[in-house]
Design a protein around this motif. Structure first.
Motif, PDB file in Angstrom:
ATOM      1  N   ALA A  65       0.835  -1.204   0.000  1.00 37.43           N
ATOM      2  CA  ALA A  65       0.000   0.000   0.000  1.00 37.43           C
ATOM      3  C   ALA A  65       0.870   1.254   0.000  1.00 37.43           C
ATOM      4  CB  ALA A  65      -0.943  -0.014   1.204  1.00 37.43           C
ATOM      5  N   ARG A  66       1.922   1.236   0.771  1.00 41.76           N
ATOM      6  CA  ARG A  66       2.827   2.391   0.798  1.00 41.76           C
ATOM      7  C   ARG A  66       3.495   2.587  -0.572  1.00 41.76           C
ATOM      8  NH1 ARG A  66       7.856   2.661   4.780  1.00 41.76           N
ATOM      9  NH2 ARG A  66       7.131   0.535   4.884  1.00 41.76           N
ATOM     10  N   HIS A  67       3.929   1.484  -1.180  1.00 37.45           N
ATOM     11  CA  HIS A  67       4.558   1.542  -2.495  1.00 37.45           C
ATOM     12  C   HIS A  67       3.593   2.128  -3.533  1.00 37.45           C
ATOM     13  CE1 HIS A  67       7.041   0.247  -5.887  1.00 37.45           C
ATOM     14  NE2 HIS A  67       5.907  -0.155  -6.442  1.00 37.45           N
ATOM     15  N   LEU A  68       2.347   1.658  -3.528  1.00 40.02           N
ATOM     16  CA  LEU A  68       1.352   2.149  -4.483  1.00 40.02           C
ATOM     17  C   LEU A  68       1.060   3.631  -4.263  1.00 40.02           C
ATOM     18  CD1 LEU A  68      -1.089  -0.897  -4.440  1.00 40.02           C
ATOM     19  CD2 LEU A  68       0.602  -0.338  -6.200  1.00 40.02           C
ATOM     20  N   THR A  69       0.962   4.039  -3.017  1.00 37.61           N
ATOM     21  CA  THR A  69       0.724   5.447  -2.689  1.00 37.61           C
ATOM     22  C   THR A  69       1.890   6.307  -3.172  1.00 37.61           C
ATOM     23  OG1 THR A  69      -0.628   4.836  -0.796  1.00 37.61           O
ATOM     24  CG2 THR A  69       0.267   7.063  -0.801  1.00 37.61           C
TER      25      THR A  69
ATOM     26  N   GLY B 229       1.820   7.225  -6.673  1.00 40.84           N
ATOM     27  CA  GLY B 229       0.792   8.166  -7.075  1.00 40.84           C
ATOM     28  C   GLY B 229      -0.626   7.626  -7.066  1.00 40.84           C
ATOM     29  N   MET B 230      -0.805   6.414  -6.601  1.00 42.31           N
ATOM     30  CA  MET B 230      -2.147   5.837  -6.549  1.00 42.31           C
ATOM     31  C   MET B 230      -2.836   6.211  -5.240  1.00 42.31           C
ATOM     32  SD  MET B 230      -1.700   2.033  -8.041  1.00 42.31           S
ATOM     33  CE  MET B 230      -0.704   1.693  -9.460  1.00 42.31           C
ATOM     34  N   THR B 231      -4.159   6.156  -5.269  1.00 40.35           N
ATOM     35  CA  THR B 231      -4.964   6.387  -4.081  1.00 40.35           C
ATOM     36  C   THR B 231      -5.564   5.053  -3.649  1.00 40.35           C
ATOM     37  OG1 THR B 231      -5.519   8.606  -4.841  1.00 40.35           O
ATOM     38  CG2 THR B 231      -6.951   7.639  -3.147  1.00 40.35           C
TER      39      THR B 231
ATOM     40  N   GLU C 181     -11.127 -12.530  -1.519  1.00 42.50           N
ATOM     41  CA  GLU C 181     -10.745 -11.225  -0.989  1.00 42.50           C
ATOM     42  C   GLU C 181      -9.901 -10.485  -2.013  1.00 42.50           C
ATOM     43  OE1 GLU C 181      -8.950 -10.231   3.177  1.00 42.50           O
ATOM     44  OE2 GLU C 181      -7.281 -10.698   1.830  1.00 42.50           O
ATOM     45  N   ILE C 182     -10.121  -9.192  -2.093  1.00 37.24           N
ATOM     46  CA  ILE C 182      -9.231  -8.316  -2.848  1.00 37.24           C
ATOM     47  C   ILE C 182      -8.332  -7.639  -1.823  1.00 37.24           C
ATOM     48  CG2 ILE C 182      -9.048  -6.280  -4.305  1.00 37.24           C
ATOM     49  CD1 ILE C 182     -11.791  -6.986  -5.472  1.00 37.24           C
ATOM     50  N   ASP C 183      -7.012  -7.799  -1.989  1.00 37.31           N
ATOM     51  CA  ASP C 183      -6.080  -7.233  -1.014  1.00 37.31           C
ATOM     52  C   ASP C 183      -6.135  -5.708  -0.998  1.00 37.31           C
ATOM     53  OD1 ASP C 183      -5.173  -9.772  -0.227  1.00 37.31           O
ATOM     54  OD2 ASP C 183      -3.650  -9.802  -1.806  1.00 37.31           O
ATOM     55  N   ILE C 184      -6.035  -5.097  -2.184  1.00 37.17           N
ATOM     56  CA  ILE C 184      -6.046  -3.632  -2.263  1.00 37.17           C
ATOM     57  C   ILE C 184      -6.855  -3.210  -3.488  1.00 37.17           C
ATOM     58  CG2 ILE C 184      -4.646  -1.547  -2.603  1.00 37.17           C
ATOM     59  CD1 ILE C 184      -2.335  -3.010  -1.200  1.00 37.17           C
ATOM     60  N   VAL C 185      -7.741  -2.251  -3.280  1.00 39.84           N
ATOM     61  CA  VAL C 185      -8.440  -1.582  -4.382  1.00 39.84           C
ATOM     62  C   VAL C 185      -7.883  -0.162  -4.402  1.00 39.84           C
ATOM     63  CG1 VAL C 185     -10.651  -0.844  -5.327  1.00 39.84           C
ATOM     64  CG2 VAL C 185     -10.523  -2.962  -3.978  1.00 39.84           C
ATOM     65  N   ALA C 186      -7.385   0.246  -5.566  1.00 35.25           N
ATOM     66  CA  ALA C 186      -6.765   1.568  -5.665  1.00 35.25           C
ATOM     67  C   ALA C 186      -7.242   2.277  -6.924  1.00 35.25           C
ATOM     68  CB  ALA C 186      -5.244   1.425  -5.701  1.00 35.25           C
ATOM     69  N   GLN C 187      -6.960   3.571  -6.965  1.00 34.48           N
ATOM     70  CA  GLN C 187      -7.251   4.371  -8.140  1.00 34.48           C
ATOM     71  C   GLN C 187      -5.930   4.890  -8.680  1.00 34.48           C
ATOM     72  OE1 GLN C 187     -10.149   7.407  -7.480  1.00 34.48           O
ATOM     73  NE2 GLN C 187      -9.859   8.321  -9.503  1.00 34.48           N
TER      74      GLN C 187
END
Length: 114
Positions: free
Chosen positions: A10-14, A17-19, A32-38
């Protein structure tokens, strides 16, 4: 170990530039979906795999064609429950986290897994 890997992902994705929209989304007993991001105008469903260095297989190898198919099904369910696909469409990514015996974790991000 899995939660730690998901936090690193999550930190890497953030930082990329992802939300982060949601973590550990479960539509019932179907998975389960681990992370949903934009990412811009695209929705990203992200699978996170964490392994210790020297483990049997690399984290990315754990995402088999069957697992990718289940992720696509979960992604469709998420879209149904959250108003449909965004203008940029849907993408499925995988983040592999390798935890060495010494030193910093290695985070690999693969975009657009089929």
């Amino acid at each position: 170990m899995g939660r730690y890997g998901e936090s690193l992902a999550a930190r890497h994705l953030t930082e990329a530039g992802m939300t982060i929209l949601e973590r550990n989304w479960r539509p019932g007993r179907t998975g389960e979906i681990d992370i949903v991001a934009q990412d811009g105008d695209a929705l990203v469903i992200c699978e996170v795999k964490t392994r210790r260095a020297g483990a049997f297989q690399h984290p990315m190898a754990a995402v088999t064609p069957g697992k990718a198919a289940r992720l696509r099904g979960l992604a469709e369910r998420w879209l149904q429950e959250h108003g449909g696909a965004p203008p940029g469409g849907l993408r499925i990514d995988v983040v592999g986290v390798l935890l060495p015996a010494r030193g910093a974790p290695v985070v690999e991000h693969v975009r657009g897994v089929q």
